[in-house]
Design a protein around this motif. Structure first.
Motif, PDB file in Angstrom:
ATOM      1  N   VAL A 149       0.861  -1.174   0.000  1.00 46.27           N
ATOM      2  CA  VAL A 149       0.000   0.000   0.000  1.00 46.27           C
ATOM      3  C   VAL A 149       0.899   1.225   0.000  1.00 46.27           C
ATOM      4  O   VAL A 149       1.903   1.276   0.701  1.00 46.27           O
ATOM      5  CB  VAL A 149      -0.903   0.036   1.258  1.00 46.27           C
ATOM      6  N   ALA A 150       0.519   2.231  -0.779  1.00 46.15           N
ATOM      7  CA  ALA A 150       1.240   3.512  -0.786  1.00 46.15           C
ATOM      8  C   ALA A 150       0.213   4.623  -0.714  1.00 46.15           C
ATOM      9  O   ALA A 150      -0.901   4.495  -1.229  1.00 46.15           O
ATOM     10  CB  ALA A 150       2.088   3.653  -2.038  1.00 46.15           C
ATOM     11  N   VAL A 151       0.582   5.706  -0.069  1.00 50.92           N
ATOM     12  CA  VAL A 151      -0.282   6.881   0.011  1.00 50.92           C
ATOM     13  C   VAL A 151       0.597   8.123   0.120  1.00 50.92           C
ATOM     14  O   VAL A 151       1.622   8.102   0.787  1.00 50.92           O
ATOM     15  CB  VAL A 151      -1.267   6.779   1.206  1.00 50.92           C
ATOM     16  N   ASP A 152       0.191   9.174  -0.563  1.00 48.66           N
ATOM     17  CA  ASP A 152       0.860  10.465  -0.460  1.00 48.66           C
ATOM     18  C   ASP A 152      -0.019  11.354   0.407  1.00 48.66           C
ATOM     19  O   ASP A 152      -1.186  11.580   0.091  1.00 48.66           O
ATOM     20  CB  ASP A 152       1.031  11.108  -1.839  1.00 48.66           C
ATOM     21  N   ILE A 153       0.530  11.829   1.498  1.00 52.98           N
ATOM     22  CA  ILE A 153      -0.202  12.729   2.383  1.00 52.98           C
ATOM     23  C   ILE A 153       0.444  14.102   2.231  1.00 52.98           C
ATOM     24  O   ILE A 153       1.631  14.272   2.491  1.00 52.98           O
ATOM     25  CB  ILE A 153      -0.144  12.249   3.845  1.00 52.98           C
ATOM     26  N   VAL A 154      -0.352  15.062   1.794  1.00 52.42           N
ATOM     27  CA  VAL A 154       0.158  16.398   1.512  1.00 52.42           C
ATOM     28  C   VAL A 154      -0.290  17.347   2.618  1.00 52.42           C
ATOM     29  O   VAL A 154      -1.481  17.419   2.933  1.00 52.42           O
ATOM     30  CB  VAL A 154      -0.354  16.905   0.140  1.00 52.42           C
ATOM     31  N   GLY A 155       0.657  18.055   3.194  1.00 51.96           N
ATOM     32  CA  GLY A 155       0.337  19.049   4.217  1.00 51.96           C
ATOM     33  C   GLY A 155      -0.407  20.222   3.608  1.00 51.96           C
ATOM     34  O   GLY A 155      -0.316  20.484   2.410  1.00 51.96           O
ATOM     35  N   GLY A 156      -1.133  20.943   4.433  1.00 51.48           N
ATOM     36  CA  GLY A 156      -1.935  22.028   3.914  1.00 51.48           C
ATOM     37  C   GLY A 156      -1.551  23.409   4.390  1.00 51.48           C
ATOM     38  O   GLY A 156      -2.146  24.393   3.978  1.00 51.48           O
ATOM     39  N   LYS A 157      -0.544  23.523   5.249  1.00 52.63           N
ATOM     40  CA  LYS A 157      -0.200  24.831   5.796  1.00 52.63           C
ATOM     41  C   LYS A 157       0.567  25.700   4.816  1.00 52.63           C
ATOM     42  O   LYS A 157       0.327  26.892   4.713  1.00 52.63           O
ATOM     43  CB  LYS A 157       0.583  24.676   7.095  1.00 52.63           C
ATOM     44  N   ARG A 158       1.528  25.115   4.115  1.00 49.60           N
ATOM     45  CA  ARG A 158       2.308  25.891   3.148  1.00 49.60           C
ATOM     46  C   ARG A 158       2.949  24.949   2.147  1.00 49.60           C
ATOM     47  O   ARG A 158       3.130  23.764   2.409  1.00 49.60           O
ATOM     48  CB  ARG A 158       3.368  26.730   3.836  1.00 49.60           C
ATOM     49  N   SER A 162       5.621  22.991   0.049  1.00 54.94           N
ATOM     50  CA  SER A 162       6.933  22.454   0.407  1.00 54.94           C
ATOM     51  C   SER A 162       7.319  21.370  -0.583  1.00 54.94           C
ATOM     52  O   SER A 162       6.464  20.666  -1.117  1.00 54.94           O
ATOM     53  CB  SER A 162       6.898  21.862   1.812  1.00 54.94           C
ATOM     54  N   ASN A 163       8.602  21.246  -0.816  1.00 62.08           N
ATOM     55  CA  ASN A 163       9.081  20.161  -1.665  1.00 62.08           C
ATOM     56  C   ASN A 163       9.690  19.046  -0.818  1.00 62.08           C
ATOM     57  O   ASN A 163      10.289  18.125  -1.341  1.00 62.08           O
ATOM     58  CB  ASN A 163      10.088  20.682  -2.695  1.00 62.08           C
ATOM     59  N   ARG A 164       9.530  19.113   0.501  1.00 71.60           N
ATOM     60  CA  ARG A 164      10.076  18.092   1.387  1.00 71.60           C
ATOM     61  C   ARG A 164       9.232  16.827   1.320  1.00 71.60           C
ATOM     62  O   ARG A 164       8.023  16.878   1.136  1.00 71.60           O
ATOM     63  CB  ARG A 164      10.138  18.591   2.821  1.00 71.60           C
ATOM     64  N   ARG A 165       9.896  15.676   1.474  1.00 71.18           N
ATOM     65  CA  ARG A 165       9.225  14.377   1.436  1.00 71.18           C
ATOM     66  C   ARG A 165       9.720  13.522   2.596  1.00 71.18           C
ATOM     67  O   ARG A 165      10.871  13.615   3.003  1.00 71.18           O
ATOM     68  CB  ARG A 165       9.532  13.626   0.137  1.00 71.18           C
ATOM     69  N   LEU A 166       8.846  12.686   3.083  1.00 68.58           N
ATOM     70  CA  LEU A 166       9.179  11.746   4.138  1.00 68.58           C
ATOM     71  C   LEU A 166       8.582  10.404   3.761  1.00 68.58           C
ATOM     72  O   LEU A 166       7.389  10.313   3.462  1.00 68.58           O
ATOM     73  CB  LEU A 166       8.604  12.211   5.488  1.00 68.58           C
TER      74      LEU A 166
END
Length: 133
Positions: free
Chosen positions: A81-90, A92-96
């Motif tokens: 299973v894979a999922v991309d969770i995108v933050g909503g505050k600002r 960013s090109n950071r990934r974890l």
């Protein structure tokens, strides 16, 4: 892992020696999310699947994520299973990347817990059920 008595921090020692969800309460988890995570862990523990045959586990995880508002989860790599969770505050090109194995081991469970494996000769003996939850 060291014995809990050897760990210098009283806070860490307390968390290691507590049972189930009590370990997570001091971390600030929402009570309803905490209950859902404990239920997921117990379901996964009771329904283990061996490596490369985790299709019911995959379906459970996909359904759990959907029911808890996580969109975009998808099946990958056979039983993954894979999922991309995108933050909503600002922006960013950071990934974890977070990885959690979901396979069980070919071992007969003799724990006696109410959520013990229902599959003879297969159990989660290495914590993958907790990692996934």
């Amino acid at each position: 892992m060291r014995d809990a008595d050897e760990i210098p921090s009283p806070d860490i020692r307390e968390r290691l020696t507590m049972n189930d969800d009590a370990q997570l309460r001091p971390l600030g988890f929402d009570e309803s999310l905490l209950e859902a995570m404990v239920a997921a862990r117990r379901h996964l523990h009771a329904h283990p699947e061996l490596s490369n045959d985790e299709h019911q586990t995959q379906a459970y995880v996909l359904d759990w994520l959907d029911r808890h508002g996580v969109t975009g989860a998808r099946a990958v790599a056979g039983a993954g299973v894979a999922v991309d969770i995108v933050g909503g505050k600002r922006a960013s090109n950071r990934r974890l990347a977070i990885r959690a194995d979901i396979d069980a081991l070919p071992i007969a469970e003799e724990s006696g817990v109410p959520f013990a494996s229902v599959r003879p000769g297969v159990m989660h003996a290495c914590g993958h059920d907790a990692h996934t939850a």
